[in-house]
Design a protein around this motif. Sequence first.
Motif, mmCIF file in Angstrom:
data_model
loop_
_atom_site.group_PDB
_atom_site.id
_atom_site.type_symbol
_atom_site.label_atom_id
_atom_site.label_comp_id
_atom_site.label_asym_id
_atom_site.label_seq_id
_atom_site.Cartn_x
_atom_site.Cartn_y
_atom_site.Cartn_z
ATOM 1 N N MET A 1 83.935 27.794 -44.663
ATOM 2 C CA MET A 1 83.453 28.901 -45.466
ATOM 3 C C MET A 1 83.035 30.037 -44.532
ATOM 4 S SD MET A 1 82.854 29.808 -48.706
ATOM 5 C CE MET A 1 83.076 28.232 -49.461
ATOM 6 N N VAL A 2 83.493 31.236 -44.823
ATOM 7 C CA VAL A 2 83.168 32.437 -44.061
ATOM 8 C C VAL A 2 82.307 33.338 -44.931
ATOM 9 C CG1 VAL A 2 84.140 34.471 -42.928
ATOM 10 C CG2 VAL A 2 85.368 32.305 -42.844
ATOM 11 N N GLN A 3 81.219 33.841 -44.344
ATOM 12 C CA GLN A 3 80.369 34.786 -45.061
ATOM 13 C C GLN A 3 80.337 36.105 -44.302
ATOM 14 O OE1 GLN A 3 76.500 33.221 -45.953
ATOM 15 N NE2 GLN A 3 77.311 31.785 -47.444
ATOM 16 N N ALA A 4 80.070 37.183 -45.045
ATOM 17 C CA ALA A 4 80.000 38.503 -44.420
ATOM 18 C C ALA A 4 79.086 39.403 -45.232
ATOM 19 C CB ALA A 4 81.387 39.137 -44.342
ATOM 20 N N TYR A 5 78.541 40.396 -44.544
ATOM 21 C CA TYR A 5 77.853 41.491 -45.208
ATOM 22 C C TYR A 5 78.862 42.631 -45.304
ATOM 23 C CZ TYR A 5 73.443 39.079 -44.620
ATOM 24 O OH TYR A 5 72.438 38.157 -44.689
ATOM 25 N N ILE A 6 78.932 43.258 -46.460
ATOM 26 C CA ILE A 6 79.811 44.402 -46.652
ATOM 27 C C ILE A 6 78.909 45.603 -46.915
ATOM 28 C CG2 ILE A 6 81.737 45.378 -47.952
ATOM 29 C CD1 ILE A 6 82.297 42.413 -48.880
ATOM 30 N N LEU A 7 78.946 46.568 -46.005
ATOM 31 C CA LEU A 7 78.133 47.780 -46.127
ATOM 32 C C LEU A 7 78.990 48.839 -46.799
ATOM 33 C CD1 LEU A 7 76.723 47.732 -42.489
ATOM 34 C CD2 LEU A 7 75.863 46.534 -44.498
ATOM 35 N N ILE A 8 78.444 49.447 -47.845
ATOM 36 C CA ILE A 8 79.256 50.328 -48.683
ATOM 37 C C ILE A 8 78.604 51.699 -48.833
ATOM 38 C CG2 ILE A 8 80.206 50.640 -51.010
ATOM 39 C CD1 ILE A 8 80.202 47.555 -51.244
ATOM 40 N N GLN A 9 79.421 52.731 -48.651
ATOM 41 C CA GLN A 9 79.006 54.096 -48.989
ATOM 42 C C GLN A 9 79.669 54.459 -50.311
ATOM 43 O OE1 GLN A 9 80.236 56.287 -45.492
ATOM 44 N NE2 GLN A 9 78.243 56.007 -44.522
ATOM 45 N N THR A 10 78.913 55.133 -51.169
ATOM 46 C CA THR A 10 79.431 55.492 -52.495
ATOM 47 C C THR A 10 79.348 56.994 -52.714
ATOM 48 O OG1 THR A 10 77.312 55.372 -53.674
ATOM 49 C CG2 THR A 10 78.545 53.303 -53.410
ATOM 50 N N GLU A 11 80.000 57.419 -53.776
ATOM 51 C CA GLU A 11 79.827 58.801 -54.221
ATOM 52 C C GLU A 11 78.381 58.965 -54.685
ATOM 53 O OE1 GLU A 11 82.713 59.346 -57.317
ATOM 54 O OE2 GLU A 11 84.392 58.956 -55.970
ATOM 55 N N VAL A 12 77.878 60.187 -54.656
ATOM 56 C CA VAL A 12 76.503 60.463 -55.051
ATOM 57 C C VAL A 12 76.267 59.983 -56.484
ATOM 58 C CG1 VAL A 12 74.817 62.300 -55.484
ATOM 59 C CG2 VAL A 12 76.327 62.438 -53.498
ATOM 60 N N GLY A 13 75.184 59.237 -56.652
ATOM 61 C CA GLY A 13 74.792 58.774 -57.981
ATOM 62 C C GLY A 13 75.516 57.533 -58.476
ATOM 63 N N LYS A 14 76.380 56.922 -57.649
ATOM 64 C CA LYS A 14 77.173 55.779 -58.105
ATOM 65 C C LYS A 14 76.692 54.436 -57.550
ATOM 66 C CE LYS A 14 80.752 57.981 -60.134
ATOM 67 N NZ LYS A 14 82.028 57.609 -60.669
ATOM 68 N N ALA A 15 75.683 54.415 -56.695
ATOM 69 C CA ALA A 15 75.275 53.180 -56.014
ATOM 70 C C ALA A 15 74.920 52.067 -56.992
ATOM 71 C CB ALA A 15 74.104 53.447 -55.070
ATOM 72 N N SER A 16 74.135 52.357 -57.981
ATOM 73 C CA SER A 16 73.700 51.333 -58.929
ATOM 74 C C SER A 16 74.873 50.733 -59.695
ATOM 75 C CB SER A 16 72.681 51.933 -59.899
ATOM 76 O OG SER A 16 72.237 50.957 -60.801
ATOM 77 N N THR A 17 75.773 51.579 -60.153
ATOM 78 C CA THR A 17 76.951 51.112 -60.893
ATOM 79 C C THR A 17 77.867 50.285 -60.000
ATOM 80 O OG1 THR A 17 76.835 53.095 -62.269
ATOM 81 C CG2 THR A 17 78.911 51.872 -62.298
ATOM 82 N N VAL A 18 78.058 50.727 -58.764
ATOM 83 C CA VAL A 18 78.902 49.999 -57.815
ATOM 84 C C VAL A 18 78.301 48.623 -57.537
ATOM 85 C CG1 VAL A 18 79.670 49.943 -55.402
ATOM 86 C CG2 VAL A 18 79.986 52.013 -56.760
ATOM 87 N N ALA A 19 76.990 48.557 -57.271
ATOM 88 C CA ALA A 19 76.337 47.275 -56.982
ATOM 89 C C ALA A 19 76.457 46.327 -58.163
ATOM 90 C CB ALA A 19 74.870 47.496 -56.625
ATOM 91 N N GLU A 20 76.271 46.834 -59.360
ATOM 92 C CA GLU A 20 76.368 46.001 -60.559
ATOM 93 C C GLU A 20 77.787 45.449 -60.739
ATOM 94 O OE1 GLU A 20 75.889 46.455 -65.396
ATOM 95 O OE2 GLU A 20 74.825 47.850 -64.088
ATOM 96 N N THR A 21 78.782 46.304 -60.555
ATOM 97 C CA THR A 21 80.180 45.893 -60.717
ATOM 98 C C THR A 21 80.580 44.866 -59.659
ATOM 99 O OG1 THR A 21 80.726 48.065 -61.643
ATOM 100 C CG2 THR A 21 82.566 46.730 -60.825
ATOM 101 N N ILE A 22 80.234 45.134 -58.400
ATOM 102 C CA ILE A 22 80.599 44.218 -57.322
ATOM 103 C C ILE A 22 79.868 42.889 -57.468
ATOM 104 C CG2 ILE A 22 80.438 43.838 -54.825
ATOM 105 C CD1 ILE A 22 81.118 46.774 -54.475
#
Length: 77
Positions: A1-22
């Motif tokens: 099993m391989v684990q990773a942290y994925i650091l993500i930049q989003t469009e302004v105002g989209k962080a919450s929606t992106v986190a919820e979807t992912i």
Amino acid sequence: MVQAYILIQTEVGKASTVAETIGKLPGVIQAEDVTGPYDVIVRAQADTVDDLGRMVVAKVQGVDGITRTLTCPVVHL
């Protein structure tokens, strides 16, 4: 099993929606919206490094609102 942290930049105002979807994707352990140079940090796992790469490219990067990702595999030294 391989684990990773994925650091993500989003469009302004989209962080919450992106986190919820992912957070709903298979293989994602946790997805949090954060402050700083990145907007969302995800902890994910897969059977192999190749599977992890496919998940990031095919599923994570396909989420609307993401502008850039940086994948940091977890190592055990």
